[in-house]
Design an enzyme around this catalytic site. Structure first.
Site, short mmCIF file in Angstrom:
data_model
loop_
_atom_site.label_atom_id
_atom_site.label_comp_id
_atom_site.label_asym_id
_atom_site.label_seq_id
_atom_site.Cartn_x
_atom_site.Cartn_y
_atom_site.Cartn_z
N ASP A 10 2.28 14.28 14.48
CA ASP A 10 2.77 14.02 13.27
C ASP A 10 1.65 14.06 12.41
OD1 ASP A 10 4.65 13.74 11.07
OD2 ASP A 10 5.11 11.58 11.49
N ALA A 13 8.73 6.59 6.48
CA ALA A 13 9.96 6.78 6.84
C ALA A 13 10.25 5.30 7.87
CB ALA A 13 10.30 7.93 7.80
N PHE A 14 9.38 5.12 8.58
CA PHE A 14 9.45 3.74 9.49
C PHE A 14 9.11 2.51 9.18
CE2 PHE A 14 10.34 7.82 11.30
CZ PHE A 14 11.56 7.64 12.11
N GLY A 15 8.04 2.50 8.23
CA GLY A 15 7.30 1.21 7.97
C GLY A 15 6.87 1.15 6.61
N LYS A 61 1.25 -3.23 8.91
CA LYS A 61 2.26 -2.29 8.92
C LYS A 61 3.59 -2.82 9.59
CE LYS A 61 3.68 2.24 10.93
NZ LYS A 61 3.09 3.52 11.28
N VAL A 65 3.67 -0.73 4.49
CA VAL A 65 2.24 -1.21 4.72
C VAL A 65 1.85 -1.97 3.53
CG1 VAL A 65 -0.17 -0.41 5.32
CG2 VAL A 65 1.99 0.85 6.05
N ILE A 73 0.83 -1.31 0.01
CA ILE A 73 -0.07 0.09 -0.17
C ILE A 73 0.93 1.28 0.17
CG2 ILE A 73 -1.86 1.46 1.34
CD1 ILE A 73 -2.95 -1.16 2.40
N GLY A 74 1.95 1.27 0.54
CA GLY A 74 2.73 2.35 0.92
C GLY A 74 4.08 2.15 1.79
N1 LIG Z 1 -4.78 1.01 7.85
C1 LIG Z 1 -4.30 1.56 6.93
N2 LIG Z 1 -5.11 1.27 5.69
C2 LIG Z 1 -4.81 1.78 4.41
N3 LIG Z 1 -3.40 2.47 4.11
C3 LIG Z 1 -2.72 2.80 5.33
C4 LIG Z 1 -3.02 2.18 6.72
N4 LIG Z 1 -1.90 2.56 7.57
C5 LIG Z 1 -1.14 3.25 6.53
N5 LIG Z 1 -1.47 3.35 5.37
C6 LIG Z 1 -0.68 3.95 4.38
O1 LIG Z 1 0.58 3.62 4.37
C7 LIG Z 1 1.65 4.54 3.98
C8 LIG Z 1 2.74 4.21 5.28
O2 LIG Z 1 2.12 4.24 6.48
P1 LIG Z 1 2.64 5.08 7.93
O3 LIG Z 1 2.60 6.43 7.53
O4 LIG Z 1 1.77 4.61 9.18
O5 LIG Z 1 4.23 4.61 8.03
P2 LIG Z 1 5.20 5.37 8.63
O6 LIG Z 1 6.61 4.92 8.05
O7 LIG Z 1 4.87 5.54 10.01
O8 LIG Z 1 5.10 6.85 7.87
P3 LIG Z 1 5.87 8.34 8.22
O9 LIG Z 1 6.81 8.63 7.25
O10 LIG Z 1 4.48 9.09 7.88
O11 LIG Z 1 6.06 8.61 9.50
C9 LIG Z 1 0.82 5.94 4.29
O12 LIG Z 1 0.83 6.33 2.95
C10 LIG Z 1 -0.65 5.39 4.55
O13 LIG Z 1 -1.44 6.15 3.99
#
Ligand SMILES: Nc1ncnc2c1ncn2[C@@H]1O[C@H](COP(=O)(O)OP(=O)(O)OP(=O)(O)O)[C@@H](O)[C@H]1O
Length: 447
Positions: free
Chosen positions: A157, A41-43, A60, A45, A37-38
């Site tokens: 954030d 910076a840390f995860g 995630k 998904v 999905i995406g």
């Molecule tokens: N439950 C979900 N359902 C659909 N898409 C999701 C879900 N959780 C996260 N995403 C998508 O996945 C991508 C990454 O998730 P997330 O932002 O939680 O990761 P992160 O590494 O913590 O990000 P950041 O760089 O913002 O701190 C985002 O584009 C978000 O829109």
């Protein structure tokens, strides 16, 4: 190679990458990854299938979550906020599991799957978002925040990609890795400021002045600044303060909102930042009707007033979540009042405990939390729990958390996962609803 052949090759590569990223270990009997999905910076998904119930979920993965103190603390914060929270505007954590990694454990957070994010809605459609839908999204963000802020927890954030939405316009706040209890902690603040100055550049456009200028930050007001920026972005279809470096961001904010007051300047801890701002000379605040002026429509006085009251340089002058929910712009679309439960006290206690842990303690806590969550999530009680009750780390009911304060909100729903509908807002019309849903759906399609 033919085009279909090339596409098959790309699909195959994507599939291999997916299987590499999401190796679920023992949980692979329960979950199977379907598509990426995406990534943040840390995860990373993915969308996955829960095989017994055949439901779609989002998983995630936080790789090597215990490898560094920053990553371990981020992961622990996210788990500790989400595991006891049930609110219709906050993402629901369904399960947690882990696998061993070479540098530290990999933690997997299983969440409700959402169709997209507010970023997709704002930037994926050529049509502007109508006022009633802007108000509806804003209201849901504020409602989710209110639940957190009542417990003294700041998200820290907020940005459109962390606000997940479905095509029925339901919004949930996600990504709690920066969430923190609003309390003073000098050592941690310094560490966090270094972190802000270096790695966390992606969220610059939503960063409150107290973080940007390196001032003492001890309140939930940082979220209200971000809410203002997101509100404006929905109206403008572009970022309000689109800085790409810390100094660039400071310049944009000062050019728009004027030179900060002497009170603010004297509380800036970083000499370089203070000198930078003083070097701009005396700058006047520009009117909000100029700052937030989309080319194709007029922005109402009420919307501008709310925006100006959220994006105040001085955190003490900024609207609180309670004041924002009572603002006439929100009330125009959400006039009805009802009460909802407050965030469990247990969440606050759990969050407070995270901040002062050393790296080994963080790793131990992470192992224990994931383990206990594994036990709790497999019990039927976990599914049925709402925000009025909570579990201790060993899966026992915690009587201290069953006391709930009642706070007032302008929604007809008090708890549970009610379906949202713009029809419930007295001032919205059916034709507007149809147009708005098209905007949301076309934004998602661009994902
Ligand atoms: N439950 C979900 N359902 C659909 N898409 C999701 C879900 N959780 C996260 N995403 C998508 O996945 C991508 C990454 O998730 P997330 O932002 O939680 O990761 P992160 O590494 O913590 O990000 P950041 O760089 O913002 O701190 C985002 O584009 C978000 O829109």
């Amino acid at each position: 190679m033919t085009k279909p052949g090339f596409n098959r090759l790309l699909d195959d590569l994507a599939r291999r990458q997916l299987l590499l990223d999401f190796q679920f270990g023992e949980a692979s009997e329960q979950y199977s990854a379907l598509r990426n999905i995406g990534a943040g910076a840390f995860g990373v998904v993915c969308e996955a299938e829960e095989t017994t119930e055949q439901t779609r979920v989002a998983i995630k993965k936080i790789g090597h979550a215990s490898a560094t103190p920053t990553l371990a603390r981020r992961t622990l914060r996210e788990i500790r906020v989400l595991r006891h929270i049930r609110h219709e505007n906050i993402i629901r954590l369904r399960d947690i599991f882990r696998t061993p990694g070479t540098l530290g454990i990999n933690v997997y957070l299983v969440m409700d799957l959402m169709e997209g994010s507010l970023h997709h809605v704002i930037h994926g459609s050529i049509d502007a978002i109508e006022d009633d839908l802007v108000a509806h999204f804003l209201y849901q963000v504020i409602r989710g925040l209110r639940y957190l802020h009542t417990a003294g927890i700041a998200h820290r954030d907020l940005k459109p990609s962390n606000l997940l939405v479905n095509s029925d316009c339901h919004l949930r706040i996600a990504d709690f890795g920066m969430a923190k209890l609003a309390m003073r902690n000098e050592v941690d603040e310094l560490e966090e400021h270094c972190f802000y100055m270096t790695q966390h550049v992606a969220t610059l456009p939503y960063r409150a002045p107290e973080l940007l200028f390196v001032m003492p930050e001890h309140s939930t007001a940082v979220d209200m600044w971000a809410v203002g920026c997101i509100f404006a972005e929905m109206i403008l279809s572009r970022e309000l303060f689109p800085g790409r470096s810390v100094s660039g961001q400071i310049k944009i904010v000062c050019n728009m909102l004027g030179t900060p007051s002497q009170k603010i300047l004297s509380s800036i801890r970083c000499d370089r930042t203070r000198r930078l701002i003083e070097g701009y000379g005396a700058l006047e605040q520009r009117p909000w009707s100029e700052i937030c002026a989309p080319p194709d429509r007029e922005v109402s006085e009420l919307a501008l007033d709310l925006l100006g009251s959220l994006c105040k340089l001085d955190a003490e002058e900024r609207l609180s979540v309670e004041q924002a929910i009572d603002h006439s712009f929100i009330k125009l679309y959400h006039p009805t009042k009802s009460s909802e439960r407050a965030c469990p006290f247990k969440v606050k206690m759990d969050m407070a405990a995270v901040e002062n842990l050393s790296h080994p303690e963080l790793t131990d806590a992470l192992m224990a939390d994931v383990r206990s969550a594994e036990r709790v999530s497999s019990s039927p009680e976990f599914e049925n729990r709402d925000c009025s009750s909570s579990m201790t780390s060993d899966g026992m009911k915690d009587s201290a958390t069953t006391t709930t304060a009642s706070v007032t909100t302008s929604s007809g729903n008090s708890s549970g996962d009610a379906n949202y509908s713009l029809n419930s807002t007295p001032s919205s019309k059916d034709d507007t609803l149809n147009i708005d849903r098209e905007v949301v759906s076309s934004g998602m399609a661009s994902r």
